[in-house]
Design a protein around this motif. Structure first.
Motif, PDB file in Angstrom:
ATOM      1  N   ILE A 191     -11.577   4.050  -6.835  1.00 10.65           N
ATOM      2  CA  ILE A 191     -10.937   2.807  -7.272  1.00 10.65           C
ATOM      3  C   ILE A 191     -11.677   1.628  -6.660  1.00 10.65           C
ATOM      4  O   ILE A 191     -11.949   1.598  -5.453  1.00 10.65           O
ATOM      5  N   ILE A 192     -12.012   0.656  -7.500  1.00  9.26           N
ATOM      6  CA  ILE A 192     -12.640  -0.590  -7.053  1.00  9.26           C
ATOM      7  C   ILE A 192     -11.726  -1.736  -7.468  1.00  9.26           C
ATOM      8  O   ILE A 192     -11.335  -1.822  -8.643  1.00  9.26           O
ATOM      9  N   ALA A 193     -11.375  -2.600  -6.530  1.00  7.74           N
ATOM     10  CA  ALA A 193     -10.489  -3.721  -6.838  1.00  7.74           C
ATOM     11  C   ALA A 193     -11.079  -5.028  -6.326  1.00  7.74           C
ATOM     12  O   ALA A 193     -11.633  -5.075  -5.224  1.00  7.74           O
ATOM     13  N   PHE A 194     -10.936  -6.103  -7.133  1.00  3.42           N
ATOM     14  CA  PHE A 194     -11.440  -7.423  -6.792  1.00  3.42           C
ATOM     15  C   PHE A 194     -10.291  -8.419  -6.746  1.00  3.42           C
ATOM     16  O   PHE A 194      -9.412  -8.394  -7.605  1.00  3.42           O
ATOM     17  N   CYS A 254       0.837  -1.211   0.000  1.00  2.00           N
ATOM     18  CA  CYS A 254       0.000   0.000   0.000  1.00  2.00           C
ATOM     19  C   CYS A 254       0.863   1.248   0.000  1.00  2.00           C
ATOM     20  O   CYS A 254       0.609   2.206   0.733  1.00  2.00           O
ATOM     21  N   ASP A 255       1.881   1.234  -0.807  1.00  2.00           N
ATOM     22  CA  ASP A 255       2.825   2.346  -0.861  1.00  2.00           C
ATOM     23  C   ASP A 255       3.153   2.605  -2.323  1.00  2.00           C
ATOM     24  O   ASP A 255       2.488   2.104  -3.218  1.00  2.00           O
ATOM     25  N   GLY A 256       4.172   3.372  -2.579  1.00  2.00           N
ATOM     26  CA  GLY A 256       4.566   3.621  -3.954  1.00  2.00           C
ATOM     27  C   GLY A 256       3.507   4.385  -4.716  1.00  2.00           C
ATOM     28  O   GLY A 256       3.058   5.447  -4.292  1.00  2.00           O
ATOM     29  N   LEU A 257       3.042   3.824  -5.829  1.00  2.00           N
ATOM     30  CA  LEU A 257       2.095   4.515  -6.700  1.00  2.00           C
ATOM     31  C   LEU A 257       0.703   4.643  -6.090  1.00  2.00           C
ATOM     32  O   LEU A 257      -0.118   5.407  -6.592  1.00  2.00           O
ATOM     33  N   THR A 258       0.430   3.903  -5.014  1.00  2.00           N
ATOM     34  CA  THR A 258      -0.908   3.951  -4.392  1.00  2.00           C
ATOM     35  C   THR A 258      -0.899   4.668  -3.046  1.00  2.00           C
ATOM     36  O   THR A 258      -1.892   4.624  -2.323  1.00  2.00           O
ATOM     37  N   LYS A 259       0.190   5.304  -2.704  1.00  2.00           N
ATOM     38  CA  LYS A 259       0.308   5.958  -1.402  1.00  2.00           C
ATOM     39  C   LYS A 259      -0.762   7.042  -1.242  1.00  2.00           C
ATOM     40  O   LYS A 259      -1.042   7.797  -2.163  1.00  2.00           O
ATOM     41  N   GLY A 260      -1.375   7.094  -0.059  1.00  2.00           N
ATOM     42  CA  GLY A 260      -2.401   8.096   0.215  1.00  2.00           C
ATOM     43  C   GLY A 260      -3.806   7.662  -0.117  1.00  2.00           C
ATOM     44  O   GLY A 260      -4.760   8.415   0.093  1.00  2.00           O
ATOM     45  N   PHE A 261      -3.973   6.433  -0.606  1.00  2.00           N
ATOM     46  CA  PHE A 261      -5.306   5.911  -0.937  1.00  2.00           C
ATOM     47  C   PHE A 261      -6.138   5.765   0.341  1.00  2.00           C
ATOM     48  O   PHE A 261      -5.629   5.375   1.388  1.00  2.00           O
ATOM     49  N   VAL A 284     -13.318  -0.651  -2.013  1.00  2.00           N
ATOM     50  CA  VAL A 284     -13.634   0.596  -2.714  1.00  2.00           C
ATOM     51  C   VAL A 284     -12.995   1.733  -1.934  1.00  2.00           C
ATOM     52  O   VAL A 284     -13.062   1.767  -0.704  1.00  2.00           O
ATOM     53  N   GLY A 285     -12.376   2.652  -2.647  1.00  2.00           N
ATOM     54  CA  GLY A 285     -11.785   3.805  -1.982  1.00  2.00           C
ATOM     55  C   GLY A 285     -11.541   4.922  -2.967  1.00  2.00           C
ATOM     56  O   GLY A 285     -11.936   4.843  -4.134  1.00  2.00           O
ATOM     57  N   VAL A 286     -10.873   5.948  -2.487  1.00  2.00           N
ATOM     58  CA  VAL A 286     -10.625   7.138  -3.311  1.00  2.00           C
ATOM     59  C   VAL A 286      -9.132   7.408  -3.373  1.00  2.00           C
ATOM     60  O   VAL A 286      -8.441   7.404  -2.344  1.00  2.00           O
ATOM     61  N   ALA A 287      -8.642   7.637  -4.579  1.00  2.00           N
ATOM     62  CA  ALA A 287      -7.235   7.950  -4.811  1.00  2.00           C
ATOM     63  C   ALA A 287      -7.106   9.406  -5.240  1.00  2.00           C
ATOM     64  O   ALA A 287      -7.924   9.908  -6.009  1.00  2.00           O
ATOM     65  N   LYS A 288      -6.060  10.055  -4.751  1.00  2.00           N
ATOM     66  CA  LYS A 288      -5.796  11.435  -5.162  1.00  2.00           C
ATOM     67  C   LYS A 288      -5.175  11.482  -6.551  1.00  2.00           C
ATOM     68  O   LYS A 288      -5.385  12.433  -7.307  1.00  2.00           O
TER      69      LYS A 288
END
Length: 348
Positions: A100-103, A66-73, A90-94
């Protein structure tokens, strides 16, 4: 003499592309899909994180993935369907500024049995409202007939109430990619969502040619990334002599593969045609690799070996959890009203 000519050709290509040992991107002349390499590398990290069994780290977004390109999600809902072995969030990315929805896909020791089972699957369900369109019952049910479906819709509603009318990006790997595709279609058709984008990795076929045609019209902003000899995109099998009765991929595929001579290796990203079954892309090779299925863009897409057989949860997340009578549960929070701060240590 032949080897010298091949070597010279490789050197010329290397100089021409200025990408020796890196990526060489090839676009089909009819491409209009808007494949975005950077976005794909972001979304593959989200598709990787959803495999984690440490729900504390995943819900608080403090895991190593949960770091790198997805940090702050910010996770709004984490849905765990214990009954059917499914998981999604389900969450929100800056960056990108989107919901973003992931399965999660099939994991652990079950993947081999699941792959073997796909060889025998037949089209067995008429998709509602689409004449002649048939789909895979298992993938359809995994999205529509489990805890996942209402949980996803509730979380999207909450996200829009807090953050406004953001774009929606749906992703997943393997069976998670199949669920992501059905989710994107559901949002576009049944919930009139605008600007829905779907990017899947190592996704199997999920419907016939009629379904693929409808899907490509209703969710045009879709990319299926396939890797090398990944076995799963070749399943269930495609039989070209039974066009209405066989499974058929929807467009658009982006095929990742390597070619080269000796130590000179190029990583290619080929944007395929709009047929969904481009014979010059992944269909041009044998689908016989599980190892190609579990690594995309250098990112692992499977559960951690030491924890893949169980769920890890910190008691402090209990206040965010709701459980139904089947033992399925949803972690839900309102980011506008609460701040989630948990350390990385958790108890089983």
């Amino acid at each position: 003499m032949g080897q010298r000519r091949l070597l010279m050709l490789a050197v010329i290509v290397c100089l021409f592309t200025s990408s020796c040992g890196r990526e060489l991107k090839l676009k089909h002349k009819d491409n209009h899909a808007g494949y975005n390499h950077t976005l794909a590398k972001i979304l593959v990290e989200y598709a990787s994180a959803v495999y984690l069994s440490d729900l504390t780290e995943l819900f608080s977004w403090t895991c190593s993935r949960c770091d790198g390109l997805t940090k702050g999600f910010e996770v709004i809902e984490l849905i765990v369907d214990v009954q059917h072995g499914l998981q999604g969030y389900v969450g929100v990315a800056k960056d990108p500024n989107a919901i973003i929805i992931a399965f999660r896909g099939t994991q652990g020791q079950s993947i081999q049995n699941w792959i073997e089972d796909l060889y025998w699957k037949q089209l067995d369900l008429n998709y509602p409202g689409m004449p002649d369109a048939m789909v895979h019952h298992g993938f359809f049910s995994a999205y529509y007939n489990t805890t996942i479906h209402p949980g996803i819709l509730t979380a999207i509603k909450e996200a829009k109430e807090i953050y406004g009318d953001l774009d929606i990006m749906v992703t997943g790997h393997s069976m998670g990619g199949a669920m992501a595709a059905f989710c994107g279609l559901d949002l576009a058709v049944n919930h009139e969502a605008q600007n829905v984008q779907v990017v899947t990795f190592g996704q199997p076929r999920i419907g016939n040619a009629a379904f693929a045609s409808y899907y490509s019209q209703l969710v045009p902003n879709t990319i299926r990334v396939t890797n090398g000899h990944d076995i799963v995109p070749h399943l269930p099998p495609y039989y070209y002599y039974f066009p209405q009765k066989t499974y058929h991929h929807f467009p658009r595929e982006v095929w990742l593969y390597e070619f080269g001579l000796g130590s000179l290796v190029y990583r290619v990203e080929k944007v395929c045609d709009d047929s969904g079954e481009d014979p010059t892309c992944s269909r041009s090779v044998m689908g016989n690799s599980i190892s190609d299925h579990i690594v995309y863009y250098g990112v692992e897409l499977r559960g951690e070996t030491c924890r893949s057989c169980g769920i890890v949860m910190d008691p402090r997340v209990a206040e965010y959890r709701k459980t139904d009578i089947q033992g399925n549960f949803i972690f839900s929070r309102n980011p506008a009203a609460s701040v989630l701060r948990l350390d990385a240590q958790s108890d089983v």
